[in-house]
Design an enzyme around this catalytic site. Structure first.
Site, short mmCIF file in Angstrom:
data_model
loop_
_atom_site.label_atom_id
_atom_site.label_comp_id
_atom_site.label_asym_id
_atom_site.label_seq_id
_atom_site.Cartn_x
_atom_site.Cartn_y
_atom_site.Cartn_z
N CYS A 1 69.61 10.11 61.06
CA CYS A 1 68.78 11.19 61.51
C CYS A 1 68.17 10.74 62.83
CB CYS A 1 67.48 11.36 60.39
SG CYS A 1 66.09 12.32 60.78
N CYS B 1 64.57 12.39 54.97
CA CYS B 1 64.02 13.34 56.13
C CYS B 1 64.47 14.69 55.89
CB CYS B 1 64.48 12.66 57.51
SG CYS B 1 66.26 12.37 57.71
#
Length: 646
Positions: free
Chosen positions: A343, A449
């Site tokens: 991410c 996330c």
């Protein structure tokens, strides 16, 4: 929800959303005499009572628009098609909210499919609609005073709202001048949709209509209307062009909000960006998106900070391609993925940097609320060249996020700021109170996330389903259970493994996952994991894809005659405060090597990242990935021990 409508003529004292025309003070009485609004009454209570009239139009001409004009008929047609009775309606004949949302989503999907080829060239001329939760692009074209609307969005529900607006404004005989007289704030109410849409989406539809109206004015050659103003970001950047500019990644959490305020205190010119990422968009059509609360908080934080410009950027496709696909592929192979590392390297400081570059936005820095520190390499270390960035652990061992940042490149680090990296979490909370942030008491987010509130096993199940296989005792080769898929288990796992084991075996626990064989769909477990039998498997392993923050291996890793040396490091095998000690000896071209830990680890899983730190400071030097060869050596050793083919 039941909707009743009644068209009426009502006077209105002011102009909301309609075109502005030049007139002299002497004409004001004349205009006041002929300024009217048409309105509709909408009841969403289901009891037949009508709310206050909702103004639809402002008419600045001598003649009045009769209630049966084309745009009114178009609104009524679209409203009736959305609210018509079907299997989704209740016993009283009213369609429920969830069913109506599904209709809107389906309308958007059909609109996109029907217009994909027809309006392919329009994509390059579409205009982004400001203020929308999703990324929304629209374009109005004009032919003989008849308007055609094309558009696209990255969120399902927003795509449906584009389709509805296009259907209304492109109705039979609806003219451009009639659209210009529409009050942008009134359409969702007139359609009976306002009660089921949140404030952000109601405002987004209004903003969409204003953009379309502005485009129509431009096509008609009328520059006297409400033209779209430059974004607040551009206006503020022009006013403070002497300040260094920062694109601040704002999540709605306390950490990034404090980081934003610190940047403002330090004199930076800040534009906040909220990144909308995958899976959150996939849930958007359900009406309660986990990210909408975050975005609302971001808006409050920016307003509190003095109206800092805030923009939303959807990176859904990039997330699917760069993070989600990686996660699925790694899990399918039985490896342990780390989507949070991906991410950061591939999205937050990867494709987001690409996005602002490709958009022509020149920011000096990109900042985030990560707990990590950056320092420039000493000037004497690189005289006459650009100094490299050095990454360090944060002083808060629990919150330190340097592990998740280990894959960032020098190019990425050269643009990055971590404003709270020097603080402990308790100090950040204190700063949030001192700044009187609207989210100062908000709890920290948990989980991966990109999953939001979705559990990781549920995510894996939705994509990989089940692939049953044997659970085998690593000490004797006996089958003692049946698992549903290698991806549901990781090395060192104890919790939950008993659910897939036979009852007689569970009594001899505790059991731990010690290895997986992807080729045979076998999960190996042992109830002797803490004994010497597994000392080597828990302390020695091979790493691959080794990379160094400075782009160069440590000098002491290679001898003067070009041979790889054994080098001592502090290491993190996973995110958290625990630091372990051990050694690394690179081999071959230096992209792989052998690691020996001083003490046994809880679970060394292929795919897992190992981060190497200096033993004399908190500096992050590099990282590598635990290789599948770790399993291969384990399986070979225990095959010999049990004397059979595992």
């Amino acid at each position: 929800m039941q909707v009743a409508t009644a068209w009426s003529l009502a006077s209105a004292p002011g102009l909301v959303g309609g075109p502005r025309h030049r007139y002299h003070p002497s004409q004001s009485t004349h205009h006041a005499q002929h300024r009217h609004r048409y309105s509709t009454r909408v009841s969403s209570t289901g009891d037949g009572d009508e709310d206050d009239p909702i103004p639809l139009f402002v008419d600045y001409t001598q003649s009045r628009i009769p209630p049966n004009e084309p745009l009114l008929r178009s609104i009524d047609r679209v409203k009736n098609s959305l609210l018509e009775a079907s299997n989704d309606t209740s016993a009283g004949g009213a369609i429920n909210n969830d069913a109506l949302l599904r209709r809107i989503v389906q309308k958007g999907i059909s609109f996109q499919q029907a217009n994909r080829e027809k309006h392919r060239d329009d994509e390059y001329e579409m205009q982004r609609v400001p203020g929308c939760i999703a990324t929304v692009l629209v374009r109005a074209t004009l032919s003989r005073n008849i308007v055609t609307i094309s558009g696209k969005s990255d969120a399902l529900l927003s795509g449906g709202l584009i389709a509805i607006v296009a259907d209304v404004l492109s109705g039979v005989d609806v003219t451009a001048h009639e659209i210009l007289q529409l009050d942008a704030n009134s359409l969702t109410s007139a359609l009976g949709l306002k009660p089921i849409l949140n404030t952000g989406r109601n405002d987004g539809v209004a903003s969409m209509i204003r953009v379309i109206q502005d485009q129509i004015r431009s096509l008609l050659g009328d520059s006297s209307g409400n033209t779209i103003q430059p974004s607040s970001r551009d206006a503020i950047r022009n006013e403070t062009s002497d300040k260094p500019t920062v694109a601040m990644l704002l999540s709605g959490g306390v950490d990034s909000s404090v980081a934003l305020h610190l940047l403002l205190q330090q004199g930076y010119n800040v534009t906040a960006y909220y990144l909308r990422i995958w899976l959150e968009d996939e849930l958007a059509h359900l009406g309660e998106c986990p990210w909408e609360d975050d975005l609302h908080v971001c808006q409050e934080v920016c307003e509190h900070a003095g109206n800092v410009p805030l923009e939303t950027v959807s990176l859904g496709k990039e997330y699917r391609d760069r993070v989600v696909q990686y996660t699925i592929e790694e899990a399918q192979q039985g490896r342990t993925p780390n989507p949070d590392i991906m991410c950061n390297s591939r999205v937050k400081f990867g494709c987001f940097l690409e996005y602002i570059d490709q958009s022509g936005m020149k920011f000096d820095h990109v900042a985030s609320g990560h707990y990590a520190r950056l320092e420039d390499e000493p000037r004497e270390s690189s005289p006459g060249t650009t100094r490299a960035k050095r990454l360090f652990r944060a002083p808060d061992p629990v919150k330190d996020q340097s592990y998740f940042l280990c894959a960032l490149t020098q190019k990425q680090l050269s643009k990055v700021l971590f404003p709270i990296g020097q603080y402990k979490k308790s100090e950040v909370r204190q700063l949030a109170s001192e700044f009187n942030l609207p989210n100062r008491n908000r709890p920290d987010s948990q989980g991966l996330c990109f999953l939001g509130k979705v559990k990781f096993d549920e995510f894996l199940s939705s994509y990989l389903g089940s692939r049953p296989g044997d659970v085998v005792d690593a000490m004797n080769g006996e089958v003692i259970g049946k698992h549903n898929g290698l991806w549901y288990h990781t090395v060192g796992q104890r919790k939950g493994i008993g659910k897939v084991m036979f009852p007689l075996a569970t009594a001899h626990g505790p059991w731990y996952v010690v290895a997986k064989d992807q080729s045979k769909d076998v999960v190996y477990v042992s109830n002797r994991y803490d004994e010497d039998d597994f000392a080597k498997a828990r302390s020695e392993f091979e790493v691959e894809d080794v990379r160094w923050i400075s782009n160069q291996h440590p000098a002491q890793a290679m001898s003067s005659d070009g041979k790889w040396e054994v080098v001592r490091f502090d290491m993190k095998i996973r995110h958290g405060p625990k630091i372990v000690q051990g050694s690394l000896q690179l081999k071959g071209d230096g992209s792989s090597g052998n690691v020996k830990l001083d003490l046994k680890d809880g679970g060394l899983a292929p795919g897992q990242y190992v981060v190497f730190y200096s033993q004399t400071s908190d500096e992050v030097l590099g990282a590598g990935v635990i290789s599948e060869k770790h399993w291969a050596s384990f399986l070979k050793e225990y095959k010999q021990m049990v004397g059979s083919e595992l």
